[in-house]
Write a protein that holds these residues in place. Structure first.
Motif, PDB file in Angstrom:
ATOM      1  N   LEU A   1      12.116  32.723  56.817  1.00  0.00           N
ATOM      2  CA  LEU A   1      12.659  31.630  57.523  1.00  0.00           C
ATOM      3  C   LEU A   1      11.983  30.211  57.214  1.00  0.00           C
ATOM      4  O   LEU A   1      12.374  28.932  57.739  1.00  0.00           O
ATOM      5  CB  LEU A   1      12.297  31.709  59.133  1.00  0.00           C
ATOM      6  CG  LEU A   1      12.943  32.845  59.583  1.00  0.00           C
ATOM      7  CD1 LEU A   1      12.228  33.464  60.986  1.00  0.00           C
ATOM      8  CD2 LEU A   1      14.309  32.517  59.689  1.00  0.00           C
ATOM      9  N   GLY A   2      11.254  30.225  56.266  1.00  0.00           N
ATOM     10  CA  GLY A   2      10.557  28.914  55.519  1.00  0.00           C
ATOM     11  C   GLY A   2       9.286  28.603  56.631  1.00  0.00           C
ATOM     12  O   GLY A   2       9.132  27.473  56.385  1.00  0.00           O
ATOM     13  N   LEU A   3       9.027  29.355  57.232  1.00  0.00           N
ATOM     14  CA  LEU A   3       7.787  28.887  58.223  1.00  0.00           C
ATOM     15  C   LEU A   3       6.194  29.175  57.743  1.00  0.00           C
ATOM     16  O   LEU A   3       5.574  28.506  58.234  1.00  0.00           O
ATOM     17  CB  LEU A   3       8.049  29.684  59.603  1.00  0.00           C
ATOM     18  CG  LEU A   3       9.502  29.600  60.292  1.00  0.00           C
ATOM     19  CD1 LEU A   3       9.456  30.291  61.566  1.00  0.00           C
ATOM     20  CD2 LEU A   3       9.616  27.984  60.329  1.00  0.00           C
ATOM     21  N   ALA A   4       6.433  30.014  56.887  1.00  0.00           N
ATOM     22  CA  ALA A   4       4.831  30.670  56.023  1.00  0.00           C
ATOM     23  C   ALA A   4       5.107  30.691  54.583  1.00  0.00           C
ATOM     24  O   ALA A   4       6.244  30.668  54.099  1.00  0.00           O
ATOM     25  CB  ALA A   4       4.503  31.764  56.822  1.00  0.00           C
ATOM     26  N   TYR A   5       4.053  30.762  53.814  1.00  0.00           N
ATOM     27  CA  TYR A   5       4.415  31.149  52.524  1.00  0.00           C
ATOM     28  C   TYR A   5       3.043  31.854  51.996  1.00  0.00           C
ATOM     29  O   TYR A   5       2.120  32.090  52.771  1.00  0.00           O
ATOM     30  CB  TYR A   5       4.310  29.601  51.769  1.00  0.00           C
ATOM     31  CG  TYR A   5       2.795  29.059  51.697  1.00  0.00           C
ATOM     32  CD1 TYR A   5       1.717  29.129  50.768  1.00  0.00           C
ATOM     33  CD2 TYR A   5       2.564  28.082  52.789  1.00  0.00           C
ATOM     34  CE1 TYR A   5       0.760  28.411  50.873  1.00  0.00           C
ATOM     35  CE2 TYR A   5       1.756  27.236  52.969  1.00  0.00           C
ATOM     36  CZ  TYR A   5       0.676  27.467  51.860  1.00  0.00           C
ATOM     37  OH  TYR A   5      -0.563  26.948  51.896  1.00  0.00           O
ATOM     38  N   TYR A   6       3.075  32.464  50.958  1.00  0.00           N
ATOM     39  CA  TYR A   6       2.003  33.222  50.218  1.00  0.00           C
ATOM     40  C   TYR A   6       1.784  32.568  49.175  1.00  0.00           C
ATOM     41  O   TYR A   6       2.558  32.128  48.265  1.00  0.00           O
ATOM     42  CB  TYR A   6       2.300  34.673  50.467  1.00  0.00           C
ATOM     43  CG  TYR A   6       3.162  35.263  49.453  1.00  0.00           C
ATOM     44  CD1 TYR A   6       2.533  35.594  48.315  1.00  0.00           C
ATOM     45  CD2 TYR A   6       4.433  35.101  49.511  1.00  0.00           C
ATOM     46  CE1 TYR A   6       3.353  36.017  47.189  1.00  0.00           C
ATOM     47  CE2 TYR A   6       5.524  35.720  48.584  1.00  0.00           C
ATOM     48  CZ  TYR A   6       4.667  36.132  47.350  1.00  0.00           C
ATOM     49  OH  TYR A   6       5.578  36.698  46.335  1.00  0.00           O
ATOM     50  N   GLU A   7       0.453  32.870  48.552  1.00  0.00           N
ATOM     51  CA  GLU A   7      -0.045  32.672  47.371  1.00  0.00           C
ATOM     52  C   GLU A   7      -0.729  34.110  46.747  1.00  0.00           C
ATOM     53  O   GLU A   7      -1.736  34.407  47.548  1.00  0.00           O
ATOM     54  CB  GLU A   7      -1.048  31.717  47.312  1.00  0.00           C
ATOM     55  CG  GLU A   7      -0.389  30.067  47.365  1.00  0.00           C
ATOM     56  CD  GLU A   7      -1.417  29.217  47.667  1.00  0.00           C
ATOM     57  OE1 GLU A   7      -2.635  29.277  47.504  1.00  0.00           O
ATOM     58  OE2 GLU A   7      -0.946  27.786  47.831  1.00  0.00           O
ATOM     59  N   GLN A   8      -0.399  34.379  45.523  1.00  0.00           N
ATOM     60  CA  GLN A   8      -1.147  35.557  45.069  1.00  0.00           C
ATOM     61  C   GLN A   8      -2.289  35.090  44.565  1.00  0.00           C
ATOM     62  O   GLN A   8      -2.526  34.083  43.758  1.00  0.00           O
ATOM     63  CB  GLN A   8      -0.136  36.220  43.920  1.00  0.00           C
ATOM     64  CG  GLN A   8      -0.549  37.668  43.444  1.00  0.00           C
ATOM     65  CD  GLN A   8      -0.349  38.782  44.239  1.00  0.00           C
ATOM     66  OE1 GLN A   8       0.567  38.511  45.071  1.00  0.00           O
ATOM     67  NE2 GLN A   8      -0.950  39.740  44.331  1.00  0.00           N
ATOM     68  N   GLU A   9      -3.406  35.759  44.731  1.00  0.00           N
ATOM     69  CA  GLU A   9      -4.877  35.502  44.009  1.00  0.00           C
ATOM     70  C   GLU A   9      -5.575  36.671  43.725  1.00  0.00           C
ATOM     71  O   GLU A   9      -6.272  37.464  44.473  1.00  0.00           O
ATOM     72  CB  GLU A   9      -5.762  34.671  45.278  1.00  0.00           C
ATOM     73  CG  GLU A   9      -6.956  34.169  44.868  1.00  0.00           C
ATOM     74  CD  GLU A   9      -7.775  33.409  45.373  1.00  0.00           C
ATOM     75  OE1 GLU A   9      -8.781  33.822  45.744  1.00  0.00           O
ATOM     76  OE2 GLU A   9      -7.291  32.268  46.182  1.00  0.00           O
ATOM     77  N   GLY A  10      -5.088  37.240  42.738  1.00  0.00           N
ATOM     78  CA  GLY A  10      -5.674  38.541  42.155  1.00  0.00           C
ATOM     79  C   GLY A  10      -4.672  39.404  42.910  1.00  0.00           C
ATOM     80  O   GLY A  10      -3.520  39.441  42.898  1.00  0.00           O
ATOM     81  N   LYS A  11      -5.424  40.516  43.313  1.00  0.00           N
ATOM     82  CA  LYS A  11      -4.778  41.489  44.268  1.00  0.00           C
ATOM     83  C   LYS A  11      -4.648  41.024  45.727  1.00  0.00           C
ATOM     84  O   LYS A  11      -3.854  41.737  46.451  1.00  0.00           O
ATOM     85  CB  LYS A  11      -5.588  42.869  44.392  1.00  0.00           C
ATOM     86  CG  LYS A  11      -5.725  43.338  43.030  1.00  0.00           C
ATOM     87  CD  LYS A  11      -6.335  44.905  43.073  1.00  0.00           C
ATOM     88  CE  LYS A  11      -6.466  45.385  41.859  1.00  0.00           C
ATOM     89  NZ  LYS A  11      -6.902  46.780  41.991  1.00  0.00           N
ATOM     90  N   ARG A  12      -4.987  39.800  46.234  1.00  0.00           N
ATOM     91  CA  ARG A  12      -5.085  39.278  47.422  1.00  0.00           C
ATOM     92  C   ARG A  12      -3.910  38.519  47.521  1.00  0.00           C
ATOM     93  O   ARG A  12      -3.589  37.676  46.831  1.00  0.00           O
ATOM     94  CB  ARG A  12      -6.344  38.735  47.918  1.00  0.00           C
ATOM     95  CG  ARG A  12      -6.478  38.133  49.156  1.00  0.00           C
ATOM     96  CD  ARG A  12      -7.751  37.714  49.640  1.00  0.00           C
ATOM     97  NE  ARG A  12      -7.945  36.414  48.797  1.00  0.00           N
ATOM     98  CZ  ARG A  12      -9.149  35.928  48.621  1.00  0.00           C
ATOM     99  NH1 ARG A  12     -10.334  36.714  49.143  1.00  0.00           N
ATOM    100  NH2 ARG A  12      -9.565  34.996  47.851  1.00  0.00           N
ATOM    101  N   ILE A  13      -3.242  38.675  48.791  1.00  0.00           N
ATOM    102  CA  ILE A  13      -2.022  37.512  49.221  1.00  0.00           C
ATOM    103  C   ILE A  13      -2.906  36.678  50.363  1.00  0.00           C
ATOM    104  O   ILE A  13      -3.235  36.954  51.269  1.00  0.00           O
ATOM    105  CB  ILE A  13      -1.043  38.380  49.702  1.00  0.00           C
ATOM    106  CG1 ILE A  13      -0.592  38.948  48.584  1.00  0.00           C
ATOM    107  CG2 ILE A  13       0.259  37.219  50.002  1.00  0.00           C
ATOM    108  CD1 ILE A  13       0.774  40.064  48.879  1.00  0.00           C
ATOM    109  N   ASN A  14      -2.826  35.417  49.837  1.00  0.00           N
ATOM    110  CA  ASN A  14      -3.200  34.462  50.849  1.00  0.00           C
ATOM    111  C   ASN A  14      -1.833  33.845  51.681  1.00  0.00           C
ATOM    112  O   ASN A  14      -0.942  33.584  51.170  1.00  0.00           O
ATOM    113  CB  ASN A  14      -3.938  33.154  50.399  1.00  0.00           C
ATOM    114  CG  ASN A  14      -5.183  33.684  49.391  1.00  0.00           C
ATOM    115  OD1 ASN A  14      -5.806  34.669  50.043  1.00  0.00           O
ATOM    116  ND2 ASN A  14      -5.652  32.988  48.492  1.00  0.00           N
ATOM    117  N   ILE A  15      -1.898  33.694  53.032  1.00  0.00           N
ATOM    118  CA  ILE A  15      -1.121  33.382  53.838  1.00  0.00           C
ATOM    119  C   ILE A  15      -1.178  32.023  54.382  1.00  0.00           C
ATOM    120  O   ILE A  15      -2.294  31.895  55.054  1.00  0.00           O
ATOM    121  CB  ILE A  15      -0.685  34.536  54.702  1.00  0.00           C
ATOM    122  CG1 ILE A  15      -0.419  35.698  54.035  1.00  0.00           C
ATOM    123  CG2 ILE A  15       0.443  34.198  56.037  1.00  0.00           C
ATOM    124  CD1 ILE A  15      -1.333  36.745  54.730  1.00  0.00           C
ATOM    125  N   GLY A  16      -0.248  30.978  54.335  1.00  0.00           N
ATOM    126  CA  GLY A  16      -0.412  29.980  54.751  1.00  0.00           C
ATOM    127  C   GLY A  16       0.909  29.460  55.732  1.00  0.00           C
ATOM    128  O   GLY A  16       1.861  30.012  55.524  1.00  0.00           O
TER     129      GLY A  16
END
Length: 184
Positions: A106-121
């Motif tokens: 829906l374009g309300l959040a995004y994620y960034e891959q950092e190694g095996k971890r996914i950061n959510i913003g």
């Protein structure tokens, strides 16, 4: 309608879960620099505290913090929503990936891959929607508690996980899918 159907329909109200998670992401994005939540596990533990105010209150007591802003309402003490069910990894709803994917779609959040971890913003559009939700006053309790969660539990994912399992040992001792009894 039979009881199990009513309970199932209540749990399927994804909009409530999406709104709560969006408000949590929004609260964690506040401050001088934009902040993301580091990993799905941390998001799940933070949302556990937000979703279940009885556990938030116990967690604050364990950290020797004030509980006055939790403000548990009478209906929250014994409602269906106040009952925690043990999922595969403790207080982890198997639908988190789905919820995050919906918010991203829906374009309300995004994620960034950092190694095996996914950061959510949260995106600017997500912040706008979160603020609209908060203007309805239906989410006043969620806002107040999200602030408590950020202020008191913005720990590393590992520290938060250890805290949750030390504070709530009953979470790891039940069979999957069983309701976790809480103290009133």
């Amino acid at each position: 309608m039979e009881l199990y159907q009513i309970l199932n329909e209540l749990d399927q109200a994804e909009d409530v879960h999406l709104g709560r998670i969006l408000i949590l992401l929004n609260e964690f994005s506040q401050g001088k620099r934009e902040k993301k939540i580091e990993g799905l596990t941390k998001l799940a533990k933070l949302d556990f505290l937000l979703r279940y105010p009885l556990y938030l209150e116990r967690a604050l007591i364990a950290r020797r913090k004030s509980t006055k802003n939790v403000q548990i309402l009478p209906h929250e003490k014994d409602s269906v929503e106040s009952k925690m069910v043990r999922y595969k990894y403790g207080p982890w709803d198997f639908r988190y990936r789905k919820f995050i994917n919906i918010l991203i779609g829906l374009g309300l959040a995004y994620y960034e891959q950092e190694g095996k971890r996914i950061n959510i913003g949260i995106t600017p559009k997500g912040k706008e929607y979160a603020e609209k939700l908060l203007q309805t006053h239906s989410f006043d309790d969620v806002r107040r508690r999200a602030k408590l969660v950020k202020t008191n539990f913005d720990l590393s994912a590992t520290s938060l996980m250890k805290f949750i399992y030390q504070t709530f040992p009953e979470i790891g001792s039940l069979d999957l899918g069983k309701e976790i009894q809480h103290e009133n």
